[in-house]
Design an enzyme around this catalytic site. Structure first.
Site, PDB file in Angstrom:
ATOM      1  N   THR A 189     -36.960   5.432  67.370  1.00  0.00           N
ATOM      2  CA  THR A 189     -36.389   6.060  66.173  1.00  0.00           C
ATOM      3  C   THR A 189     -37.014   5.545  64.885  1.00  0.00           C
ATOM      4  O   THR A 189     -37.223   6.304  63.938  1.00  0.00           O
ATOM      5  CB  THR A 189     -34.864   5.802  66.138  1.00  0.00           C
ATOM      6  OG1 THR A 189     -34.280   6.440  67.264  1.00  0.00           O
ATOM      7  CG2 THR A 189     -34.221   6.325  64.880  1.00  0.00           C
TER       8      THR A 189
ATOM      9  N   CYS B 239     -18.232  -6.700  84.775  1.00  0.00           N
ATOM     10  CA  CYS B 239     -17.727  -7.226  83.492  1.00  0.00           C
ATOM     11  C   CYS B 239     -18.923  -7.684  82.658  1.00  0.00           C
ATOM     12  O   CYS B 239     -19.765  -8.428  83.163  1.00  0.00           O
ATOM     13  CB  CYS B 239     -16.843  -8.456  83.699  1.00  0.00           C
ATOM     14  SG  CYS B 239     -15.472  -8.217  84.809  1.00  0.00           S
TER      15      CYS B 239
HETATM   16  N1  ASP Z   1     -34.139   7.484  71.708  1.00  0.00           N
HETATM   17  C1  ASP Z   1     -34.617   6.471  70.793  1.00  0.00           C
HETATM   18  C2  ASP Z   1     -35.557   5.558  71.559  1.00  0.00           C
HETATM   19  O1  ASP Z   1     -35.113   4.735  72.297  1.00  0.00           O
HETATM   20  C3  ASP Z   1     -33.471   5.725  70.224  1.00  0.00           C
HETATM   21  C4  ASP Z   1     -33.821   4.685  69.215  1.00  0.00           C
HETATM   22  O2  ASP Z   1     -34.930   4.262  69.037  1.00  0.00           O
HETATM   23  O3  ASP Z   1     -32.861   4.227  68.529  1.00  0.00           O
HETATM   24  O4  ASP Z   1     -36.749   5.689  71.424  1.00  0.00           O
END
Ligand code: ASP
Length: 349
Positions: A14, A288
Site C-alpha cells: 500500500t 490463543c
Molecule cells: N494489500 C496490501 C499489501 O499487503 C496491504 C498493505 O500494504 O497495507 O500489499
C-alpha cells in the site's frame, strides 16, 4: 568499513500504491515519491534522517501475492549488498505490503542469521500520497532505527513501535497501530521523535554470534509443501488425513486448543502419528494469540507428544511456517530438523 548509508528496498504494498479503476495497485518511481513525502515531515525530522539509496523492484506486488520465492529473492538481495566491498550498506529498510509483512520478516530472520546490523521491515496502511498517510512517518522511524548500530536483527517498525520480526503479527486490518508482538516485548519505540532501543531485548546481546546466512533454494517448497491447519470442534480424521498424508506435504503447523490440546480421538491421533512416521514435520501452537503451548499438561494434549508433534512454544504462525520452510529446504537429517526446530535460532521462541 561498512558504507554509512542505508539501502531502502521497495517490494510493493500500500505504501507505494496508486489508484486504478480496479482499486489500489502497486506504483513505480518510488524514490522520487518517497523523497517528496519525506519533505513533508517537520524540519527537525528531515534533518535527522540518515542517508539512503533506493532499490526498486521492477515488479512491485500486493504482498497478498508473495510466496517463498519472494522471501528468498529479498534475502539474497540483502546478502549481496551486505558484504560486497563496493556496496556494503550499514543497514536495510524493506518497504513491504502489510498483509504478509510478518511472513517476510520471519523468513528473512531465518535466512539472515547472525546479522550485525539492522534489517527493518515497514509499510503503511495508506499510500504515500494519501491525505493523513502514515507512510512517511513509518519510513522515518524505520530509517532512524535501521541506522542504530545496536540493532542487529530483522525487526518490524510500525506506528513508532519496533518489534522483533519473527515475533510480530498483523493485528489490525486498517488501524495505523497495525502490528503487535503478543509474546515478546517491544525492541524499541520512538520517544519524543527519537528512536530508543530497550537494553537487553535485542539479539545483539542474546545470541547473535557471527553472521551465518543460510540461503537455501526455496523453489521446491513453493505451493503446498508446508500447510497450516487450525482445528475446529468436530474436525474429522479423514479431512486431516487428506492434507497431512498428501504426497506434496512435508510439514504442517497445527493450531490446537488452549495450552496444547486436541480431541482424544484415536483416529485423529493415528493420522498424526502416521504423518510423523513418514518423516514429515508437525508442529503445534495455540489458537490463543498469547501464551505458549505446554503440551502434556492435560491428558488431552498427551496424544500430541505420543504422535511426535513438536511444540511450537509461543511462536507466531508465521514463525512456525517460515521456519518449517527454511528447515525443509536444507539437506538435514530428520533428527537434525527436529532438533533445530526446537532450538531458538533467532529469538523466535
Ligand atoms: N494489500 C496490501 C499489501 O499487503 C496491504 C498493505 O500494504 O497495507 O500489499
Amino acid at each position: 568499513m561498512p558504507n554509512a548509508s542505508l539501502l531502502v528496498i521497495y517490494t510493493g504494498g500500500t505504501l507505494g500504491m496508486v489508484p486504478s479503476d480496479a482499486g489500489l495497485v502497486p506504483g513505480h518511481d518510488i524514490e522520487a515519491r518517497l523523497r517528496a513525502a519525506l519533505k513533508t515531515l517537520p524540519p527537525a525530522s528531515q534533518a535527522s534522517l540518515p542517508e539512503f539509496d533506493v532499490l526498486e523492484y521492477p515488479d512491485p506486488i500486493d504482498s497478498s501475492a508473495a510466496t517463498p520465492a519472494d522471501w528468498q529473492r529479498l534475502a539474497r538481495n540483502i546478502a549481496e549488498r551486505y558484504s560486497n566491498a563496493d556496496d556494503d550498506y550499514a543497514g536495510f529498510v524493506v518497504l513491504h505490503g502489510t498483509d504478509t509483512l510478518t511472513w517476510t520478516a520471519s523468513s528473512l530472520a531465518f535466512q539472515l542469521q547472525g546479522l550485525d546490523r539492522a534489517v527493518v521491515v515497514t509499510g503503511s496502511q495508506l499510500p504515500l500520497e494519501a491525505d493523513g498517510s502514515d507512510a512517511a512517518g513509518n519510513v522515518e522511524s524505520a530509517l532512524r532505527f535501521a541506522a542504530l548500530p545496536g540493532l542487529q536483527e530483522v525487526a518490524v517498525c510500525f506506528a513508532g513501535k519496533l518489534m522483533r520480526g519473527v515475533r510480530t503479527r498483523k493485528w489490525h486490518t486498517h488501524g495505523f497501530d497495525g502490528f503487535a508482538s503478543p509474546n515478546y516485548p517491544l525492541l524499541g519505540e520512538m520517544v519524543d521523535g527519537a528512536p530508543v532501543l530497550y537494553p537487553t531485548r535485542g539479539l545483539d546481546v542474546q545470541q547473535r554470534g557471527l553472521p551465518r546466512f543460510e540461503l537455501p533454494e526455496y523453489s521446491a517448497l513453493d505451493g503446498s509443501a508446508v500447510v497450516r491447519i487450525a482445528l475446529w470442534p468436530g474436525i474429522s480424521a479423514h479431512l486431516l488425513a487428506a492434507w497431512l498424508l498428501d504426497d506434496s506435504v512435508q510439514g504442517a503447523l497445527l493450531e490446537v486448543w488452549g495450552s496444547g490440546n486436541i480431541p482424544e480421538n484415536p483416529e485423529i491421533l493415528g493420522v498424526l502419528a502416521q504423518t510423523t512416521g513418514e518423516g514429515k514435520l508437525l508442529a503445534a501452537i495455540s489458537q490463543c494469540p498469547h501464551g505458549p503451548v505446554s503440551i502434556g499438561t492435560y491428558a488431552a494434549g498427551r496424544g500430541l507428544l505420543d504422535a511426535g508433534v513438536l511444540s511450537g512454544d509461543a511462536m507466531t504462525p508465521e514463525a512456525v511456517m517460515t521456519k518449517l520452510v527454511h528447515l525443509l529446504a536444507q539437506p538435514l537429517s530428520g533428527a537434525k530438523k527436529r532438533q533445530r526446530f526446537m532450538t531458538a535460532l533467532v529469538g523466535e521462541r
